[in-house]
Design an enzyme around this catalytic site. Structure first.
Site, PDB file in Angstrom:
ATOM      1  CG  ASN A 134      -1.963   1.062   1.203  1.00  0.00           C
ATOM      2  OD1 ASN A 134      -1.843   2.020   0.439  1.00  0.00           O
ATOM      3  ND2 ASN A 134      -2.982   0.939   2.017  1.00  0.00           N
ATOM      4  CG  ASP A 135       1.570   3.121   3.648  1.00  0.00           C
ATOM      5  OD1 ASP A 135       0.516   3.648   3.247  1.00  0.00           O
ATOM      6  OD2 ASP A 135       1.717   2.666   4.794  1.00  0.00           O
ATOM      7  CB  VAL A 136       6.033   0.515  -0.859  1.00  0.00           C
ATOM      8  CG1 VAL A 136       6.575   0.353   0.541  1.00  0.00           C
ATOM      9  CG2 VAL A 136       5.240  -0.705  -1.280  1.00  0.00           C
ATOM     10  CB  VAL A 137       2.307   1.148  -4.762  1.00  0.00           C
ATOM     11  CG1 VAL A 137       3.266  -0.004  -4.966  1.00  0.00           C
ATOM     12  CG2 VAL A 137       1.120   0.698  -3.919  1.00  0.00           C
TER      13      VAL A 137
END
Lengths: 455, 97
Positions: free
Chosen positions: A381-384
């Site tokens: 989630n956060d890394v994309v």
């Protein structure tokens, strides 16, 4: 005799370094553990020859109790549970260093001042690593589900650290009573717990490598106290290795170590960002998604913690092989902080048998997304999250991300509609070219495989 | 005084060696690397065993036994999981070549 024993310790230290050197390539890494293990074996065996050794029975009981439990755990635990295992084992190492320090500090005669300072520092660091790692273990294992955050937390944490330092200073100044020793250990223990409680799951790669470094330093300091060269060298090397990894992880999140440890990230961000991104998520059914994948030329799979939770790595590799049979070029893109420890995703893909030629780091793959037909995000989630690139007000603004939104189509496999661990809204999920596949990653990937198999 | 200087020297040298060594490790090996450094820090078991050579009272012996048990836990588990992880990297090599 003692000189000979010290020489063996020196050899052991060299073997540790040679073992770590072999970790620089996957081909030689396998034998690295053998060198390190040989170093450990000779260091332990020679220690039994130390003059004045006694109480062998007690020693053996302690070895059997500690080693037995840990052997069973180490052999049986699933690969997806590695982060908490490393945290647990590391905490025990820190605890051992702290216990050695305690044994030195409860002697009637205290050592000379310089050694005493190191013993106190080793006690604080070892104890913080012990209790902090245990909390990290409990969080990763799901025993503690929430990040505990309350007002004035940092001030209270600092008071405990200050208390530990004051008790340490009193000991060094010659106030050698039971309450100074007990106070030193109790304050350090509580500081480790309180410091780790507010830290969210997405920050765990930083925290685990930090405690790894701290245990190393504590061991190194105790090495000085005992005048043992193997402990000094090994502890310090582990300390510097952990420091480097911690820096790499913090850098990959574009945050300072202090920000990770003391910001209580996650809780405040969730409230601030709720409902910020407009638009609705567009679901897709498994058949359409499977067709999209099978007729693509280039597919990039982006695994995240959700893949680990669902233990989906084997199915993902199965899906990859079916796609390859259809002539699709499949690659894996790995963000440095994906998962819960440094390199977490690489280990899971290695377990499933994915050849590492298919696995690409963030810097190299980011240029390729524009030429990618379908990017498949599995439980990341956060890394994309593209707002890290564009939205200055986002809590994760500035964090380097995988630019999956630049590919032609994006498929997101996600358990529910909620926000990620950092509680930040993700505009990727409502983007024009994104379709959502809701469900457990393993089940969804399995369904995809079933459809593609029949094509 | 020379002792302190020597100690600081050893510390700095070991720190630099560790830093240089680890900076060459690729990202895909970071988990086994961490697990291996974790296993190596179990060298503290030597210190724990040495406590038994310096005759202590009951409290000292208890702390010694605790230190040995904790260090062995770290040692055995650390090496077991590192070995398991590295074995997977071996399997993959064979399939590729």
């Amino acid at each position: 005799m003692n000189t000979a024993i010290q020489a063996v310790y020196l050899v052991a230290a060299l073997l540790f370094i040679l073992g770590l050197r072999r970790m620089s390539s996957p081909k030689s890494a396998r034998t690295g553990i053998i060198w390190a293990g040989a170093g450990m074996a000779i260091a332990i065996l020679i220690t039994f020859l130390w003059p004045g050794m006694e109480n062998y029975l007690l020693m053996i009981i302690a070895v059997v109790v500690g080693g037995g439990v840990s052997y069973v755990l180490g052999r049986r635990v699933a690969m997806t549970d590695m982060p908490q295992m490393v945290a647990l084992f590391n905490g025990m190492g820190g605890g051992a260093a702290a216990a050695i320090s305690a044994a030195e500090l409860v002697r009637p005669e205290l050592p000379s001042t310089d050694v005493l300072v190191l013993a106190v520092l080793g006690a604080i660091i070892g104890m913080v690593s012990f209790s902090g790692s245990l909390i990290a273990f409990a969080k990763l294992q799901g025993l503690i589900k929430r990040s505990v955050i309350f007002p004035g937390q940092n001030v209270i944490n600092m008071l405990f650290l200050a208390a530990a330092l004051v008790f340490g200073a009193l000991l060094v100044a010659g106030v050698h009573t039971w309450w100074t020793v007990l106070g030193l250990f109790a304050a350090s223990f509580l500081f480790g717990i309180l410091m780790t409680l507010p830290i969210g799951g997405a920050d765990m790669p930083v925290v685990i490598s930090l405690y790894n470094a701290l245990t190393g330093l504590a061991v190194g300091f105790e090495g000085y106290v005992l005048g043992n060269v193997a402990m000094i060298v090994a502890g310090t090397v582990v300390g510097s290795a952990g420091t480097l990894l911690t820096q790499l992880m913090a850098k990959a999140m574009n945050r300072s170590l202090g920000n990770v440890l003391f910001s209580g990230f996650g809780a405040q961000a969730g409230q601030a960002a709720a409902g910020a991104a407009g638009g609705a998520m567009k679901a897709i059914d498994v058949e359409d998604a499977a067709i999209q994948l099978a007729y693509a030329q280039r597919v990039v799979i982006v695994p995240g913690y959700g893949m680990a939770v669902a233990q989906a790595q084997h199915k993902v590799w199965g899906l990859t092989q079916y796609l390859q049979q259809q002539g699709v070029e499949v690659k894996f893109a790995i963000h440095p902080v994906a998962g819960r420890m440094p390199g977490h995703m690489n280990v899971l893909l290695a377990e499933a048998g994915v050849p590492y030629e298919l696995i690409v780091d963030m810097e190299e793959i980011n240029e390729d997304f524009a030429n990618t037909d379908v990017a498949v995000v599995i439980g990341a989630n956060d890394v994309v999250n593209p707002s890290a690139r564009t939205d200055v007000s986002s809590p994760i603004y500035g964090m380097p991300i995988l630019d999956v939104d630049k590919s032609h189509n994006v498929l997101v496999i996600k358990r529910g509609r909620g926000t990620g661990f950092a509680g930040v809204d993700n505009p990727l999920f409502v983007a024009e070219n994104t379709r959502m596949l809701f469900g457990d990653a393993q089940a969804v990937v399995n369904d995809l495989v079933q459809v593609i198999k029949k094509m | 005084m020379t002792d302190i200087l020597l100690m600081i020297g050893v510390f700095v040298a070991a720190f630099v060696v560790g830093y240089l060594l680890i900076s060459r490790v690729p990202q895909r090996l970071h988990t086994p690397l961490m697990s291996m450094t974790n296993a190596i820090s179990a060298v503290t078991i030597i210190g724990a065993l040495l406590l038994f050579a310096a005759a202590g009272d009951a409290v000292g012996r208890t702390l010694g036994a605790l230190a040995v048990a904790l260090a062995t836990f770290n040692l055995v588990g650390g090496f077991a999981i590192t070995h398991r992880m590295l074995k997977m990297f071996k399997g993959r090599d064979r399939r590729c070549s």
